[in-house]
Design a protein around this motif. Sequence first.
Motif, PDB file in Angstrom:
ATOM      1  N   ASN A  62       0.816  -1.212   0.000  1.00 55.86           N
ATOM      2  CA  ASN A  62       0.000   0.000   0.000  1.00 55.86           C
ATOM      3  C   ASN A  62       0.855   1.269   0.000  1.00 55.86           C
ATOM      4  O   ASN A  62       0.433   2.327   0.426  1.00 55.86           O
ATOM      5  N   VAL A  63       2.084   1.109  -0.468  1.00 60.74           N
ATOM      6  CA  VAL A  63       2.998   2.245  -0.503  1.00 60.74           C
ATOM      7  C   VAL A  63       2.623   3.144  -1.679  1.00 60.74           C
ATOM      8  O   VAL A  63       2.347   2.671  -2.774  1.00 60.74           O
ATOM      9  N   VAL A  64       2.591   4.432  -1.397  1.00 62.87           N
ATOM     10  CA  VAL A  64       2.281   5.378  -2.464  1.00 62.87           C
ATOM     11  C   VAL A  64       3.596   5.834  -3.099  1.00 62.87           C
ATOM     12  O   VAL A  64       4.503   6.274  -2.413  1.00 62.87           O
ATOM     13  N   ASP A  65       3.673   5.694  -4.398  1.00 61.33           N
ATOM     14  CA  ASP A  65       4.883   6.090  -5.109  1.00 61.33           C
ATOM     15  C   ASP A  65       4.841   7.598  -5.370  1.00 61.33           C
ATOM     16  O   ASP A  65       3.965   8.084  -6.083  1.00 61.33           O
ATOM     17  N   PRO A  66       5.773   8.333  -4.764  1.00 58.33           N
ATOM     18  CA  PRO A  66       5.706   9.791  -4.911  1.00 58.33           C
ATOM     19  C   PRO A  66       5.893  10.246  -6.366  1.00 58.33           C
ATOM     20  O   PRO A  66       5.313  11.250  -6.770  1.00 58.33           O
ATOM     21  N   PHE A  67       6.676   9.489  -7.120  1.00 62.75           N
ATOM     22  CA  PHE A  67       6.922   9.901  -8.508  1.00 62.75           C
ATOM     23  C   PHE A  67       5.636   9.804  -9.329  1.00 62.75           C
ATOM     24  O   PHE A  67       5.289  10.720 -10.072  1.00 62.75           O
ATOM     25  N   LYS A  68       4.959   8.685  -9.147  1.00 59.32           N
ATOM     26  CA  LYS A  68       3.709   8.500  -9.881  1.00 59.32           C
ATOM     27  C   LYS A  68       2.700   9.587  -9.504  1.00 59.32           C
ATOM     28  O   LYS A  68       2.016  10.158 -10.348  1.00 59.32           O
ATOM     29  N   THR A  69       2.639   9.831  -8.210  1.00 58.11           N
ATOM     30  CA  THR A  69       1.678  10.819  -7.724  1.00 58.11           C
ATOM     31  C   THR A  69       1.962  12.190  -8.326  1.00 58.11           C
ATOM     32  O   THR A  69       1.058  12.876  -8.804  1.00 58.11           O
ATOM     33  N   ILE A  70       3.228  12.559  -8.302  1.00 56.86           N
ATOM     34  CA  ILE A  70       3.576  13.878  -8.813  1.00 56.86           C
ATOM     35  C   ILE A  70       3.373  13.946 -10.318  1.00 56.86           C
ATOM     36  O   ILE A  70       2.865  14.947 -10.840  1.00 56.86           O
ATOM     37  N   ASN A  71       3.728  12.889 -11.012  1.00 57.91           N
ATOM     38  CA  ASN A  71       3.545  12.896 -12.456  1.00 57.91           C
ATOM     39  C   ASN A  71       2.073  13.005 -12.838  1.00 57.91           C
ATOM     40  O   ASN A  71       1.724  13.643 -13.817  1.00 57.91           O
ATOM     41  N   GLU A  72       1.251  12.358 -12.043  1.00 54.65           N
ATOM     42  CA  GLU A  72      -0.155  12.340 -12.416  1.00 54.65           C
ATOM     43  C   GLU A  72      -0.905  13.596 -11.974  1.00 54.65           C
ATOM     44  O   GLU A  72      -1.699  14.146 -12.727  1.00 54.65           O
ATOM     45  N   PHE A  73      -0.638  14.032 -10.758  1.00 51.26           N
ATOM     46  CA  PHE A  73      -1.442  15.130 -10.215  1.00 51.26           C
ATOM     47  C   PHE A  73      -0.671  16.439 -10.100  1.00 51.26           C
ATOM     48  O   PHE A  73      -1.256  17.487  -9.898  1.00 51.26           O
ATOM     49  N   GLY A  74       0.621  16.355 -10.176  1.00 51.42           N
ATOM     50  CA  GLY A  74       1.427  17.550 -10.019  1.00 51.42           C
ATOM     51  C   GLY A  74       1.903  17.698  -8.591  1.00 51.42           C
ATOM     52  O   GLY A  74       1.214  17.307  -7.650  1.00 51.42           O
ATOM     53  N   ALA A  75       3.100  18.246  -8.444  1.00 50.79           N
ATOM     54  CA  ALA A  75       3.664  18.443  -7.111  1.00 50.79           C
ATOM     55  C   ALA A  75       2.842  19.458  -6.335  1.00 50.79           C
ATOM     56  O   ALA A  75       2.638  19.313  -5.134  1.00 50.79           O
ATOM     57  N   ASP A  76       2.346  20.471  -7.023  1.00 47.20           N
ATOM     58  CA  ASP A  76       1.593  21.510  -6.330  1.00 47.20           C
ATOM     59  C   ASP A  76       0.355  20.959  -5.658  1.00 47.20           C
ATOM     60  O   ASP A  76       0.084  21.249  -4.499  1.00 47.20           O
ATOM     61  N   ALA A  77      -0.395  20.157  -6.411  1.00 45.43           N
ATOM     62  CA  ALA A  77      -1.626  19.607  -5.844  1.00 45.43           C
ATOM     63  C   ALA A  77      -1.277  18.671  -4.698  1.00 45.43           C
ATOM     64  O   ALA A  77      -1.943  18.657  -3.665  1.00 45.43           O
ATOM     65  N   THR A  78      -0.200  17.904  -4.864  1.00 47.06           N
ATOM     66  CA  THR A  78       0.227  16.983  -3.810  1.00 47.06           C
ATOM     67  C   THR A  78       0.637  17.761  -2.564  1.00 47.06           C
ATOM     68  O   THR A  78       0.218  17.449  -1.452  1.00 47.06           O
ATOM     69  N   ARG A  79       1.445  18.774  -2.771  1.00 49.69           N
ATOM     70  CA  ARG A  79       1.898  19.582  -1.637  1.00 49.69           C
ATOM     71  C   ARG A  79       0.721  20.258  -0.953  1.00 49.69           C
ATOM     72  O   ARG A  79       0.629  20.280   0.276  1.00 49.69           O
ATOM     73  N   TRP A  80      -0.137  20.825  -1.774  1.00 49.57           N
ATOM     74  CA  TRP A  80      -1.282  21.535  -1.209  1.00 49.57           C
ATOM     75  C   TRP A  80      -2.141  20.583  -0.383  1.00 49.57           C
ATOM     76  O   TRP A  80      -2.588  20.912   0.715  1.00 49.57           O
ATOM     77  N   TYR A  81      -2.337  19.399  -0.927  1.00 49.33           N
ATOM     78  CA  TYR A  81      -3.142  18.402  -0.218  1.00 49.33           C
ATOM     79  C   TYR A  81      -2.488  18.029   1.105  1.00 49.33           C
ATOM     80  O   TYR A  81      -3.138  18.008   2.149  1.00 49.33           O
ATOM     81  N   LEU A  82      -1.191  17.758   1.059  1.00 44.65           N
ATOM     82  CA  LEU A  82      -0.491  17.337   2.272  1.00 44.65           C
ATOM     83  C   LEU A  82      -0.557  18.416   3.343  1.00 44.65           C
ATOM     84  O   LEU A  82      -0.679  18.122   4.526  1.00 44.65           O
ATOM     85  N   VAL A  83      -0.475  19.655   2.914  1.00 42.96           N
ATOM     86  CA  VAL A  83      -0.441  20.745   3.880  1.00 42.96           C
ATOM     87  C   VAL A  83      -1.833  21.072   4.418  1.00 42.96           C
ATOM     88  O   VAL A  83      -1.995  21.319   5.612  1.00 42.96           O
ATOM     89  N   THR A  84      -2.841  21.067   3.546  1.00 46.73           N
ATOM     90  CA  THR A  84      -4.144  21.561   4.002  1.00 46.73           C
ATOM     91  C   THR A  84      -5.060  20.476   4.536  1.00 46.73           C
ATOM     92  O   THR A  84      -6.024  20.778   5.221  1.00 46.73           O
ATOM     93  N   ASN A  85      -4.786  19.230   4.219  1.00 44.04           N
ATOM     94  CA  ASN A  85      -5.719  18.185   4.633  1.00 44.04           C
ATOM     95  C   ASN A  85      -5.788  18.033   6.145  1.00 44.04           C
ATOM     96  O   ASN A  85      -6.849  17.879   6.714  1.00 44.04           O
ATOM     97  N   ALA A  86      -4.649  18.070   6.780  1.00 43.75           N
ATOM     98  CA  ALA A  86      -4.625  17.934   8.236  1.00 43.75           C
ATOM     99  C   ALA A  86      -3.380  18.639   8.740  1.00 43.75           C
ATOM    100  O   ALA A  86      -2.439  18.842   7.995  1.00 43.75           O
ATOM    101  N   SER A  87      -3.398  19.004   9.994  1.00 42.88           N
ATOM    102  CA  SER A  87      -2.200  19.598  10.572  1.00 42.88           C
ATOM    103  C   SER A  87      -1.050  18.630  10.373  1.00 42.88           C
ATOM    104  O   SER A  87      -1.225  17.428  10.552  1.00 42.88           O
ATOM    105  N   PRO A  88       0.113  19.155  10.007  1.00 46.13           N
ATOM    106  CA  PRO A  88       1.205  18.259   9.654  1.00 46.13           C
ATOM    107  C   PRO A  88       1.606  17.312  10.778  1.00 46.13           C
ATOM    108  O   PRO A  88       2.165  16.254  10.526  1.00 46.13           O
TER     109      PRO A  88
END
Length: 1126
Positions: free
Chosen positions: A680-706
Amino acid sequence: MSAKYQEFSKLNLPEIEQEILAKWDASQAFEQSMSLREGAPHFVFYEGPPSANGMPGIHHVISRTLKDLVCRYKTMQGFQVKRKAGWDTHGLPIELGVEKELGITKEDIGKKITVEEYNQKCREAVMRFKDKWDDLTRKMGYWVDLSDPYITFDNSYIETLWWILQQLFNKGLLYESVSIQPYSPAAGTGLSSHELNMPGTYKNVKDTSAVVMFKAIENDRSKFLFEAARVNGEEQPEIFFMAWTTTPWTLPSNLGLTVGAKINYVLVETLNPYTHIPVNVVLAKDLIGKYFKPEGENLPIGSYKEGDKILPWTIIAEFTGADIEEARYEQLMPYEANSAAAAGGDPFRVLVGDFVTTEDGTGIVHTAPAFGADDFKVGKKYGIGILTMVDKQGKFVDGLGEFSGRYVKDYKDEKGYVDVNVDISVKLKKENRAFKIEKYEHNYPHCWRTDKPVLYYPLEAWFIKTTALRDKMVELNKTINWKPKSTGEGRFGNWLENMVDWNLSRSRFWGTPLPIWKTEGEDNIEFKCIGNIEELNSEIRKANEVLGGDVNKNYLHEGILDLHKPYVDEIVLVSASGRPMKRVPDLIDVWFDSGAMPYAQWGLDYDKLKAGDPRPFKAPFNVSFPADYIAEGVDQTRGWFYTLHAIASLLYEEVAFKTCVSNGLVLDKDGNKMSKRLGNVVDPFKTINEFGADATRWYLVTNASPWDNMKFDLEGIREVQRKFFGTLFNTYQFFALYANVDGFAFKEQYIPLAERPEIDRWIFSSLNTLVAKVKASLDDYEPTQAGRAIEEFVGEQLSNWYVRLCRRRFWKGEYEHDKICAYQTLYECLEKISLLMAPISPFFSDRLFNALNEVTGLRQERSVHHVLFPVSDNAAVDASLEERMQLAQDICSLILSLRKKVNIKVRQPLQKVLIPVLDPAMKAQILKVEDLIKSEVNVKELQYLTEDSGFIKKKIKPNYIALGKKLGPKMKAVAAALGSFTQDDINRLEKEGSISLLIDNEPLILQANEVDITSEDIPGWMVANKDSLTVALDITVTPELISEGNARELVNRIQKIRKDNGYELTDRIMVQLTDHQELKGSIAQFNTYICAEILADKLELVPELPDGTEIEVNDIPLKVFVTKKA
RNA sequence: UGAUGCUUAGCUCAGUGGUCAGAGCAGGUGCCUUAUACGCACAAGGUCAUCGGUUCAAACCCGAUAGCAUCAACCA
């Protein structure tokens, strides 16, 4: 500079990111972000070094996002932020990886493969995934200087570690001692905690356990026990402390008995179940039931006959553990080898320890300092000495009588191995020293290689005396800004309070060698701790001169070239008295490597060293210590965070970092830990390629307190992409579309706020409020708050309110004042947003910023990351304006809700809305946004109901906050009294400003400001409420209103046809309609309006229209024929 | 075993000692078109983990319990 704003067909974040990355590379944007701030104050950031030995995972993206966003933000705040990358290159995971790869075990190193070759393999393996890491760093937009990283295996890095160790050595903070560590006699090696945590090491095994009896000696502390026994009629009572053990082989090494200070113990008069001799035994009161049956209580001892099942017993004294501290007992199994003198202390006493429980055993713990960490600790505290009656092969040493030479467990797979534990138990039984012997099943660690049980064994190790600085470290910790606070105060603070000395030693091969040489033999041991390479080289030569021969012959010429094993081990030094010295073979804990990075990342400066500078490190150490900010996963609390803190405290009594953000774990979407095994490991490369680093970063930051653990769900990124970036992108597209049509390039004079329409001033006020909030949040290291505030503003205020309400301003009318206001306002909002979001989403923000700036050229900077962060303009903030716009939004929402309830679509105009207003201020506020409300909800008039209109039904409630303190327990009675108020009562209270109540037969005056009066109902009307706001809607649809509704509906249908026909926005059309009785009047009445909306010159009514399109206007069927005017 | 944190709508998360507990998503209903259906609006959805306590008033403060997570330890 292009004249047009770039328009995009569709939002494609990954594509934008590729483009921006190329641009950053070409313009050296990162380097510039530092060089542009030359001379500005420093903001110091330390990069915790990752190990490039493994693949980066998605959890690395979150901590690196946190690092990056703070550094970018501080750069935008005007600081110069340098960030040197680093690599952690030593340590067990690397060695284990290499062992696995080569198919060897630890024992093979130095045999099947030389240490030199092995370490070479490690050196190669350690950077195996460096490319992947670099790639991730780049793609996720993490700005860190990869060109000149610190690497922990570099000589200069190790040299600095040596210097630090030498400082500690000179201060007497580095010492050699024994510690109790897991040890595998079968393998002949110590085991690391890592090895102990491997699956399958803990097994359920059945061992012989014994409850044994230690005979008490009468002294001050135990006198009361003996007296209690004497009172009971015995002249020479024998009193025994009972202790339980699952490892009888440790009994010859026993030196103490440990009790719990607060545990209750009893002295019990009874018989030994094996020998039937009358005895008095001490055990915890809670555990009586384990050894004695209730039926036996208080039976006379003499009544017992051999073979009876019930043992008589009587409690003759009760006391706590503290009462028998320092009582003494006779050694249980004395032999020549384990005398008190051999132990080197004052043994055979009762000790107090906090680890004692009454869960099993007897509540008294047999304590053999050599074979248990707790035992060792408490033994040391009391100075009972230490006895190690087992050798490293796992057999009893000589001098233990019949047990000498016997293995304590079957380590050798001997044929007919007889368990020595059983023999010991039998012997004790015969000697009236055993109370209960039985097989006991428990969980015990085994060596993962040999499958044999592990023992805890004292091994020599080097320690840093961190406990000497404990108070200082605790005190310094209080000055650190921890996010979240609980990590610092709880987890970290607690850890510091209970800190033990730092065991530095590791018996491995690939790591930083301990730079200590010592003379051989046991007597007059001399030590030498080396602090730098030059010193070592000169010592090398000196040893050769003094000792002569071939000593160090390979190192005389060029000196030492590699500070690793095996080279350092070949070097022999000479002691002050002229004796040869060999290096202590240990390596040091890799955590020391990373904890020393504030100093070692720069290396030693020999000029400063020779000048005796206490901080002899190369520049820019002088401006890079301590760190303003570090961030890592919370798992580093006792790792990197601790070692940074410890080393800085030990060296300089300073903190190493001022602010520390510790982020939580990243779990999969179901809350499970990510692991390769579960897939169930999420591959960061795939994630970034598909959704973009910005969306990934934004999600990680805003979804819950770090710092909360986060459940990572790709669906969440998709949502961010759609909801936030999609909306923002659309808003820009809207702007670009019209700005390009009108040629807006911010060339006109900046229009002062006062000259702009109310809605512009509102979005400005709201924007500046946002700026202040974002700044405050980021200053407080709360990026989640910042991101969520930006989201809210973009989605609700800017896009869904400002732009929606202002659409017409952009396309209707000439290019003049109002239109320019609109362009300037929207432009500024978009630009500020690009700045505010830049730390969190570095790519899209840069793209947006440049898309705007390339046309207007308002800014010199070529990247959003070089611009200074916006400052909130207090003059633009108008709380009252924001309040009334909120009021307008709420009122609209309520009206829409009412419309929905009765199924009247917004396109159908309605006559009026009633709003009760209880105070003039509220009315004034609504009046200012009245037009806006009317057009938004398609209602013709707003009617305000004041109290004297008689329509309103009021409701009264106590104001709990105001009344709470005053009334206390009477609150309920008052609330009940108010509940039964009539409208007249409420009116009277309002008019007179106060009212008198009778509560519990006592008069009570209630002031008007101590109650809340609201109007929640208008009898006879359909109402909706939100908080204190109430709205009623007149849902009468008159023929006139229907007529207008039809006109609007018709407009809407024709617009659709325009669109279907693919007409340009500005094309004028001609329209023919079939005549219809029900619509005739409507079309006549609203002819001008309809024509204006659909850009038609006139509407032609004809009886038949064979080629027309069939449409329905509010269920009226008709045909229309639309043609473009030539 | 200990320390720390978490537990609120189907899901992800806000939330404040003040009496009707909020948002987004999903699901439901209704709306398109001169920015956006990747949208908008509305409605429904809750034993605020459990049990006690403090308080006039508790999702919020305190204490216990349970589950999850991390780190540390592992024991007689």
